[in-house]
Design a protein around this motif. Structure first.
Motif, PDB file in Angstrom:
ATOM      1  N   ARG A 172       1.089  -4.233   3.351  1.00 44.71           N
ATOM      2  CA  ARG A 172       1.012  -2.920   3.398  1.00 44.71           C
ATOM      3  C   ARG A 172       2.334  -2.195   3.041  1.00 44.71           C
ATOM      4  O   ARG A 172       2.125  -0.807   2.521  1.00 44.71           O
ATOM      5  CB  ARG A 172       1.200  -1.990   5.785  1.00 44.71           C
ATOM      6  N   ARG A 205       0.980  -1.490  -0.060  1.00 42.80           N
ATOM      7  CA  ARG A 205      -0.380   0.009   0.322  1.00 42.80           C
ATOM      8  C   ARG A 205       0.643   1.051   0.493  1.00 42.80           C
ATOM      9  O   ARG A 205       0.836   2.209  -0.478  1.00 42.80           O
ATOM     10  CB  ARG A 205      -1.451   0.023   1.296  1.00 42.80           C
ATOM     11  N   PHE A 206       2.050   1.647   1.093  1.00 43.28           N
ATOM     12  CA  PHE A 206       3.016   2.068   0.483  1.00 43.28           C
ATOM     13  C   PHE A 206       4.448   1.932  -0.066  1.00 43.28           C
ATOM     14  O   PHE A 206       4.646  -0.013   0.635  1.00 43.28           O
ATOM     15  CB  PHE A 206       2.876   2.863   2.141  1.00 43.28           C
ATOM     16  N   PRO A 208      -7.684   2.406   3.617  1.00 45.12           N
ATOM     17  CA  PRO A 208      -6.794   0.631   3.238  1.00 45.12           C
ATOM     18  C   PRO A 208      -6.606   0.373   1.990  1.00 45.12           C
ATOM     19  O   PRO A 208      -5.586  -0.218   1.594  1.00 45.12           O
ATOM     20  CB  PRO A 208      -7.490  -0.595   4.190  1.00 45.12           C
ATOM     21  N   GLU A 209      -7.673   0.868   0.903  1.00 40.07           N
ATOM     22  CA  GLU A 209      -7.049   0.489   0.058  1.00 40.07           C
ATOM     23  C   GLU A 209      -6.810   1.638  -0.879  1.00 40.07           C
ATOM     24  O   GLU A 209      -6.893   3.167  -0.723  1.00 40.07           O
ATOM     25  CB  GLU A 209      -8.747   0.169  -0.875  1.00 40.07           C
ATOM     26  N   ARG A 210      -6.376   1.434  -2.407  1.00 41.77           N
ATOM     27  CA  ARG A 210      -5.738   2.417  -3.437  1.00 41.77           C
ATOM     28  C   ARG A 210      -7.078   2.894  -3.940  1.00 41.77           C
ATOM     29  O   ARG A 210      -8.430   2.635  -4.033  1.00 41.77           O
ATOM     30  CB  ARG A 210      -5.039   2.063  -3.919  1.00 41.77           C
ATOM     31  N   TYR A 236      -3.180   4.504   6.607  1.00 46.94           N
ATOM     32  CA  TYR A 236      -3.718   3.009   6.324  1.00 46.94           C
ATOM     33  C   TYR A 236      -5.115   2.494   6.937  1.00 46.94           C
ATOM     34  O   TYR A 236      -5.588   2.123   6.680  1.00 46.94           O
ATOM     35  CB  TYR A 236      -2.242   1.937   6.821  1.00 46.94           C
ATOM     36  N   CYS A 238       1.536   6.067   8.421  1.00 44.85           N
ATOM     37  CA  CYS A 238       1.604   5.721   7.166  1.00 44.85           C
ATOM     38  C   CYS A 238       0.883   4.168   7.893  1.00 44.85           C
ATOM     39  O   CYS A 238      -0.448   4.061   7.039  1.00 44.85           O
ATOM     40  CB  CYS A 238       2.888   4.903   6.635  1.00 44.85           C
ATOM     41  N   ARG A 239       1.197   4.138   9.090  1.00 42.13           N
ATOM     42  CA  ARG A 239       0.249   2.791   9.981  1.00 42.13           C
ATOM     43  C   ARG A 239      -1.998   3.111  10.101  1.00 42.13           C
ATOM     44  O   ARG A 239      -2.142   3.216   9.647  1.00 42.13           O
ATOM     45  CB  ARG A 239       0.258   2.354  11.380  1.00 42.13           C
ATOM     46  N   SER A 244      -2.677   9.904  -0.086  1.00 43.69           N
ATOM     47  CA  SER A 244      -1.486   9.637   0.544  1.00 43.69           C
ATOM     48  C   SER A 244      -0.099  10.555   0.713  1.00 43.69           C
ATOM     49  O   SER A 244       0.503  10.808   1.863  1.00 43.69           O
ATOM     50  CB  SER A 244      -0.695   8.337  -0.165  1.00 43.69           C
TER      51      SER A 244
END
Lengths: 394, 189
Positions: B116, B77-78, B164-166, B160, B156-157, B174
């Motif tokens: 992640r 995700r990142f 959680p999804e792009r 998230y 970042c967490r 982001s």
């Protein structure tokens, strides 16, 4: 921001769009003549005379032409275009419009490197506000037939796309592999149309040339390298950042300004440039001496020059597009040679073979990447042979 | 891939191609938008794009694999990219690298098991006067210290947890949100 103001041309106080307003009242040929007489040379590193390039593009017969602003600033140690685009975007766009009028193009493209995505929104806002102010778009400043639009095209993380023909390949939706030249982009460029590719700083300076006049511009710096240059200074110095100095400044004078007097060596021109040792700090930063697209990396007394060489060769090993053999394989072999030097198991004759390979790459590679990638290795070996060979038997 | 997902992606690709124009010059912008929304460009996506542009899928594959910021494999995700070029190297990027590996429990080139984080090296990103530089998706952080690594990962967490999804405008999520999260972390510290 990191800009250090020694303003003389780019960052001095000036009336906005002075160059563009003058250009509107000038004949196309007079704009090109002014740029040529100013002696302005390309600021991306290659140093091709801008007026000559514009003239080629202007003479090319086609109804569709393009101006491309090369903002794919990827040379290690270079960040001047980042500062210029974030602080002087108007000046760059002014230069693009002037170039458009000079060569007869109606469309401009800023090829912005993927890493600079954070600037995209800002650039698009500046473009929109200039359109609203009739500084871009149709009938610019009321001049009938002076139409010029600009859009931003994002790169996607490839150093080689800074090479102008690779950049055009990328714009066309291909892998960024350089083309054979000739034909040159000024004749056969983007989508087969005449395309003038200029560095960000070159376009900004061209706008200032028209505003100040060719003579005033040419008075700054030595005859071979007129005007000022933006230097991106990083490494072991007290005050890293972007500086504007007249061309022809000596390395020692620059080091004094940035607080890097202790340096044992300076990398001029980034990874593809040359490493200048302390004893040669009287050299001048100009096209006919130590030439640079702006990157100045300072190495302090304690730096391990072999580690520096490894870093540069890893860079080229990764960034070679792989199209031609001297570059694809040569960089890998030089990198392996550095591994041998590090382990202290490189004989002098093998080192000489590596040097000969480097010279072959300079001659035989297809584009500027492979032709210049051995420079750092060769100059470090030449000037720091004692330091490098001292590891033998260690 | 579920049939429904595939149909959804197909519709989205159709819409993206219509917007950018179905010609070869639009290939990079199309792929960049897909990369942004999906986090990668799958085989199916490459075939669909090829069909819309009237080119062979291998042409699309050759482009995706050429550019560092287009991925033919699924990433975290990142995506954390640490600059390894000389100026950042001289500013102790190795310490930042070690801290990243320790915090995440993975080596460079790997993705965490929970999907992640992906950790990668990158070449000079033009922040040489402010190194070491770290890029998280499209957000660049400068003068990153080993301590700063923890702050950024915590931010970042938190992001998230919220996203959680792009999504379509992942740059906004982001980048903008991440900066805010890091600043608020620093304010609390």
């Amino acid at each position: 921001m990191s800009l250090k103001d020694h303003s003389s041309i780019l960052f001095r106080e000036s009336r906005p769009d002075e160059g563009l307003r003058k250009a509107v009242g000038m004949k196309r040929v007079d704009i090109i003549t002014a740029v040529r007489e100013s002696g302005l040379k390309g600021r991306g590193g290659a140093g091709f005379p801008t007026g000559v390039k514009w003239n080629f593009a202007a003479l090319a017969q086609d109804t569709v032409k393009y101006v491309v602003c090369n903002a794919d600033e990827g040379e290690p140690g270079t960040f001047k275009d980042r500062v210029l685009l974030s602080e002087k975007a108007d000046l760059v766009l002014e230069g693009m419009a002037i170039a458009g009028r000079a060569i007869g193009a109606r469309e401009g493209i800023i090829y912005l490197r993927g890493e600079y995505d954070f600037m995209r929104r800002h650039l698009e806002q500046v473009i929109a506000s200039r359109e609203a102010a009739h500084l871009l778009g149709e009938s610019i400043l009321g001049l009938d037939g002076f139409d010029f639009t600009v859009r931003v095209h994002m790169g996607a993380g490839a150093y080689v796309c800074g090479e102008e023909t690779a950049l055009i390949e990328s714009l066309e939706g291909h892998r960024g592999e350089p083309r054979n030249r000739p034909p040159f982009p000024v004749n056969t460029g983007y989508l087969g149309h005449p395309t003038c590719v200029n560095n960000v700083e070159t376009l900004a300076l061209a706008a200032r040339v028209i505003a100040l006049g060719a003579e005033a511009f040419a008075k700054v710096g030595p005859a071979s390298s007129t005007g000022t240059k933006l230097f991106s200074v990083s490494g072991d110095c007290a005050r890293p950042g972007v500086y504007e100095f007249p061309m022809g400044i000596s390395i020692e004078d620059l080091l004094r300004e940035v607080g890097g007097e202790e340096a044992k060596a300076v990398q001029v021109g980034g990874a593809s440039g040359t490493c200048v040792p302390r004893k040669a700090f009287t050299r001048r930063l100009a096209f006919d001496d130590a030439s640079t697209g702006g990157s100045i990396i300072v190495f302090g007394p304690g730096r391990d020059m072999l580690r520096v060489a490894r870093n540069f060769m890893e860079f080229f090993d990764e960034e070679s597009c792989g199209q031609c053999t001297p570059c694809r394989s040569g960089n890998r072999v030089l990198l392996e040679g550095i591994g041998k030097l590090e382990q202290g198991c490189c004989s002098l004759s093998h080192l000489q073979e590596l040097q000969a390979l480097g010279e072959t790459m300079q001659l035989a590679s297809k584009c500027g990447l492979g032709q210049s990638s051995p420079n750092a290795f060769l100059s470090i070996v030449e000037h720091f042979k004692d330091e490098i060979l001292a590891r033998q038997g260690a | 891939m579920l049939v429904l997902e595939r149909e959804g992606l197909g519709r989205r690709i159709d819409e993206i191609c219509a917007r950018h124009g179905r010609n070869r010059s639009a290939l990079l912008p199309i792929l960049q938008e897909l990369q942004e929304a999906q986090g990668w460009v799958s085989d199916f996506a490459m075939q669909e794009v090829a069909r819309h542009l009237g080119i062979h899928p291998v042409e699309v594959y050759s482009v995706v694999t050429f550019y560092a910021f287009l991925n033919s494999e699924r990433k975290g995700r990142f995506v954390l990219r640490l600059c390894r070029t000389i100026s950042c190297d001289m500013r102790d990027k190795d310490r930042v690298a070690r801290q990243l590996e320790q915090e995440l429990g993975i080596a460079f080139g790997q993705t965490t098991a929970d999907g992640r984080f992906t950790l990668e090296w990158t070449n000079c990103m033009g922040m040489c006067d402010q190194g070491p530089a770290l890029m998280v998706n499209k957000q660049i952080f400068t003068q990153v210290s080993p301590q700063g690594v923890h702050t950024i990962l915590e931010a970042c967490r938190r992001i998230y947890g919220l996203y959680p999804e792009r999504s379509e405008d992942d740059a906004l999520v982001s980048a903008g949100a991440l900066q805010v999260a890091v600043e608020s972390q620093e304010a609390h510290a």
